[in-house]
Design a protein around this motif. Structure first.
Motif, mmCIF file in Angstrom:
data_model
loop_
_atom_site.group_PDB
_atom_site.id
_atom_site.type_symbol
_atom_site.label_atom_id
_atom_site.label_comp_id
_atom_site.label_asym_id
_atom_site.label_seq_id
_atom_site.Cartn_x
_atom_site.Cartn_y
_atom_site.Cartn_z
ATOM 1 N N LEU B 231 30.703 10.170 10.554
ATOM 2 C CA LEU B 231 30.464 10.329 11.995
ATOM 3 C C LEU B 231 31.735 9.990 12.791
ATOM 4 C CD1 LEU B 231 26.906 8.718 12.322
ATOM 5 C CD2 LEU B 231 27.502 11.099 11.877
ATOM 6 N N ALA B 234 34.145 12.782 12.680
ATOM 7 C CA ALA B 234 33.823 13.881 13.600
ATOM 8 C C ALA B 234 34.471 13.634 14.960
ATOM 9 C CB ALA B 234 32.308 14.033 13.732
ATOM 10 N N GLY B 247 28.406 20.408 10.505
ATOM 11 C CA GLY B 247 28.136 19.021 10.162
ATOM 12 C C GLY B 247 28.449 18.120 11.330
ATOM 13 N N PRO B 248 28.293 16.811 11.170
ATOM 14 C CA PRO B 248 27.756 16.139 9.981
ATOM 15 C C PRO B 248 26.260 16.442 9.773
ATOM 16 C CG PRO B 248 28.909 14.589 11.446
ATOM 17 C CD PRO B 248 28.706 15.852 12.197
ATOM 18 N N HIS B 249 25.891 16.585 8.527
ATOM 19 C CA HIS B 249 24.495 16.815 8.145
ATOM 20 C C HIS B 249 24.407 16.506 6.641
ATOM 21 C CE1 HIS B 249 20.682 18.653 9.594
ATOM 22 N NE2 HIS B 249 20.485 18.939 8.313
ATOM 23 N N LYS B 250 23.202 16.565 6.126
ATOM 24 C CA LYS B 250 22.994 16.242 4.721
ATOM 25 C C LYS B 250 22.635 17.509 3.957
ATOM 26 C CE LYS B 250 19.779 13.411 1.934
ATOM 27 N NZ LYS B 250 18.880 12.230 2.015
ATOM 28 N N PHE B 257 26.326 13.921 2.291
ATOM 29 C CA PHE B 257 26.426 13.878 3.756
ATOM 30 C C PHE B 257 27.795 14.458 4.114
ATOM 31 C CE2 PHE B 257 26.979 11.674 7.885
ATOM 32 C CZ PHE B 257 25.841 12.167 8.499
#
Lengths: 321, 321, 321, 321
Positions: B231, B234, B247-250, B257
């Motif tokens: 995070l 980012a 992203g960020p995402h899983k 992640f």
């Protein structure tokens, strides 16, 4: 030409813990620590974390005292298991084959030089989630309910030994373990030693038992995904009246982010996060810490709490602590 | 009786990336991504993350185009290296020995079925930190300055291939890799395949190149310790004007992640955290995702961005973007 | 000389939400979202987060439809309440006094220009934890059981309005709210407006209702302490089959780290973390975002999902979605 | 009828800190702690965190000793400032008006009962970012470069006082502060007292000076967004050789997640995260901790380090520590 590393043992598989308060210990491990019961047999309850792939990683056994029952490692194949058994028998410390239990098939048992019982096996019982434990993502063995600390998987254990140097010789021969870090005191004695059979930076540690007792247990550790989860666990322990011994803080040795508590029967239990740290180097050179270096305390300066050097299970009657 | 797993290859060692904007790419990797320059030779700059134990993990080479130069794995011993070379030569895809560079000794090169160049070696140049790079804790190869994203270590790379099924056959034979997860489309084609040689859940992935080109690159990934660091990265990319693709995402596959950006020359670069997830099981069964399952998007529902399926380097002139 | 800010209203106090699936909604809010039931009366269940100091912050009322029942703010004193009632009566939008309920004493009700019902009150029922809800630390109103998402406190809500500019005039007059951020479209229309009565960067937001309906609801939000808790919530929603609309990601407007889901009856619910961001400046200048700026999507580039602009409760029969 | 709270003072605005090692202190605050220099005048350097909206929040002044120069609060309006000046003058502790400096216009100065100098003002110099400090998101005053600890904003300070009970009477009268928490010893003496003028749970704390000195300083604190950032700061301090006194850990009082270090001249500096905790209740009742309760140590059991009770600046020659 380099000697070849041994890959016969795949990983630390499970730990059998003894408790003289079985109901309270079980409540702690299920509702506070966040393990799931996967079965019962005799005086034992089989427990698992949501990302453990085998049937269980903790066998909690009602007993007259506390401490360790046995430690189990899984071999990488039947052939590898056979090679290890031959090596261990040649070392003269073998006990023999046992039948296994709900969690795995037949296993070979032996003793370390400090009288702790180990077993190795290949034939295992992989966990198959019943419907209410099926995860949303199929690459995960079990649903994470977020109950209590919701620990992810068995990480390592720490045993006590009168002579850690003897263990440092023993485990590489018996299991093919590598010594990733150690503490060597000014006297030349080995204060602590960290071993691994795979890419984890350690799966078992031994530290000196100052009481002169044999076969004692220091702690068992499950991993969580993030350091924040260790902080959250501290609040969960606080709200549930669990005794917090020390942490959260970062160890200098192995850099583990740790939190130690005592489960109701007195066995020390850790929650830890190691970040992305792995031992990838096939010819890793052991990191040796001196007595002087260890006097600095933990990574960020926390002095190591006295009970960390003295408290083990089972308790030692005349040990003065 | 189970067959024995192969442990000849220890880990993914480094990636050579080509850039036609060498100054801008270098500034990105050092000041934004947070790598450290450890040397220069010819048209190449050698870069490393603070927890990489070898001299370098990224070789950034000025070239007329972008994409992958070569991929390197380190063997577990000289004997293991020799076994792999014999196997690869028998497969008929060998190129031959090269001398090595600042980062390691002689290496054996070969091609995968999609024409990407690989090398394997054992003799390496381990990083020795100069005084200003010496860490406070001796079990860490280099000081972490916290510069930019301050990524910890090389994690994995992703290549494109016309025929992923061919790669799925090839890598286990050439390197002893295991297939931990894959996507099999309704047509029977393999959409993606994730491989590992050790306890990481993957060190290389291949996904389908819909352009029909050969030898293209999808992304390279370094790991950070915590999801929070992804995070923070980012925000760092945002402040530095770096193009964030998604992203960020899983991810559902592998549960990584993720955060994907393009470095100035257009190569896709990822920052990722995998938590405490490891493949410890020596007889792990490949997880197969169906086309239907993959339509759900990423773990928390994010639809996969179109460019993730189309953008690779070098760019394909007539690829219909 | 500067004009004096108004401090008559202390904070957003509670939200009444309507549900036509009362059992499913209650199960969601208690077992997945992590609220605690503090009482029942008539068709309503009173719910609270563990750090809310009043009896409740969510009144969940069984109804024939979904959407908002009313929004309540607490005044800073009886005198301040009287001043606000006078101002509101002078504005001609007052409804009158109501008796209060389990959560608070008498309250004055009024309507905003879009027909949403508000109430203001001072006399409240502060939460007194029963024994099993007593926290370990006395500066916290209730024990945090870590159940589900374990949200900390009510943070804000978002309503829809046909004419957001009218609301932008109304709330500062009625409640003394300040406009901290807004979106002004190229047409001059106000696309969205964020208001606060205290140091939070917003406690209520209004965005345009493109359906032309009145009195609709967009979402209600509870805060968690850390961004990591939002990520953990995403996994909890995934495991519990809750529909995740979008996120986790960071809003450009207000920089909130967000995650949006639909509770079983269709009302949108958010979990958010704002870090240490506060509006401390007593003469804060409204930040105005242009249509062009908002086209960039969210902070890290996520395109705003279409349903975010269209889904509100109650649903609009002919609204084309 | 309740009495009305006072809203004349908006927030803690800045702290002037004295250093007898100005170059080393400045290097610490800029390169390790992560503040930005916004100007210089005379013996002072003006420093700010990236989310501070005023010109500066720390005035670092070269002096013959260490400790606090003055503490400044900003009023909510010119009228509010005038009301406070009248009240303070009536209390007989006023010093008079000063001209202001690079950071703000004229200010009124006064002394607390322990001889610390305060000032209050309304007319301020809001920060306007030069091009290289312009943030990507317009609702943020300055770019976050991620340098060092990259602290977000001034949070609070802690002063020492011989008679904390006297301060507990004084600040509510002078500034309209509320007492959110306090420690009352068995002797009846006030051991510590936490005050706020807004929704933060405290902006200033006073604890007992056991040396009997006047006007001493305990620490100043900047906030970071996440607990993980406090952990990262610990590593940054470790790598930079900064003395870590105690932490990271969670205070029982106010539940702040803390980390204390000494800047090169010896002034104690904290990095903290308070999560989403706010004091929203307009009639909050002071939480009083007993001596017995405080013996439990910090929230998770850490014993308060001895130097925390003894180290203040400037040092006291004969104080025995």
């Amino acid at each position: 030409m380099s000697s070849e590393p041994c890959f016969d043992i795949a990983h630390l598989a499970h730990v059998e813990l003894l408790t003289d308060k079985p109901a309270e210990s079980l409540d702690f491990f299920v509702n506070v620590y966040g393990l799931t019961e996967s079965g019962r047999e005799g005086d034992s309850v089989f427990l698992r974390a949501w990302d453990d792939y085998e049937f269980h990683t903790l066998k909690l056994t009602a007993a007259k005292t506390t401490g360790i029952g046995h430690v189990a490692y899984r071999a990488t194949s039947e052939q590898a298991l056979r090679r290890r058994v031959e090596a261990i028998e040649a070392m003269g410390c073998g006990i023999g084959w046992v039948d296994g239990d709900l969690g795995h098939g037949r296993a070979y048992r032996f003793r370390d030089p400090d009288d702790h019982v180990f077993e190795i096996y290949f034939d295992t019982n992989k966990y198959v989630a019943p419907p209410h434990e099926r995860p949303a993502l199929k690459n995960q063995p079990q649903r994470n309910h977020g109950r209590g600390c919701a620990v992810r998987r068995l990480d390592h254990l720490n045993l006590l030994a009168r002579d850690v140097a003897a263990i440092r010789d023993f485990l590489p021969k018996a299991l093919g373990s590598r010594v990733t870090e150690q503490i060597v005191l000014d006297s030349g004695e080995v204060g602590g030693c960290w071993f691994t059979v795979n890419n984890k930076s350690y799966d078992i540690a031994y530290t000196r038992d100052h009481t002169g007792s044999l076969g004692r247990f220091h702690h068992v550790t499950y991993a969580v995904d993030q350091r924040e989860h260790v902080l959250e666990a501290a609040d969960i322990f606080l709200e549930n009246g669990v005794y917090i011994e020390t942490g959260p803080h970062k160890h200098a040795v192995q850099q583990t982010f740790f939190l130690y508590v005592y489960e109701p029967a007195g066995n020390r239990v850790e929650i830890a996060n190691a970040g992305a740290r792995l031992i990838l180097d096939p010819d890793w050179q052991t990191v040796t810490w001196t007595e002087e270096e260890r006097k600095k305390g933990q990574a960020w300066g926390l002095k190591t709490i006295e009970s960390f050097h003295t408290h083990g299970t089972p308790p030692v009657p005349a040990a003065g602590h």
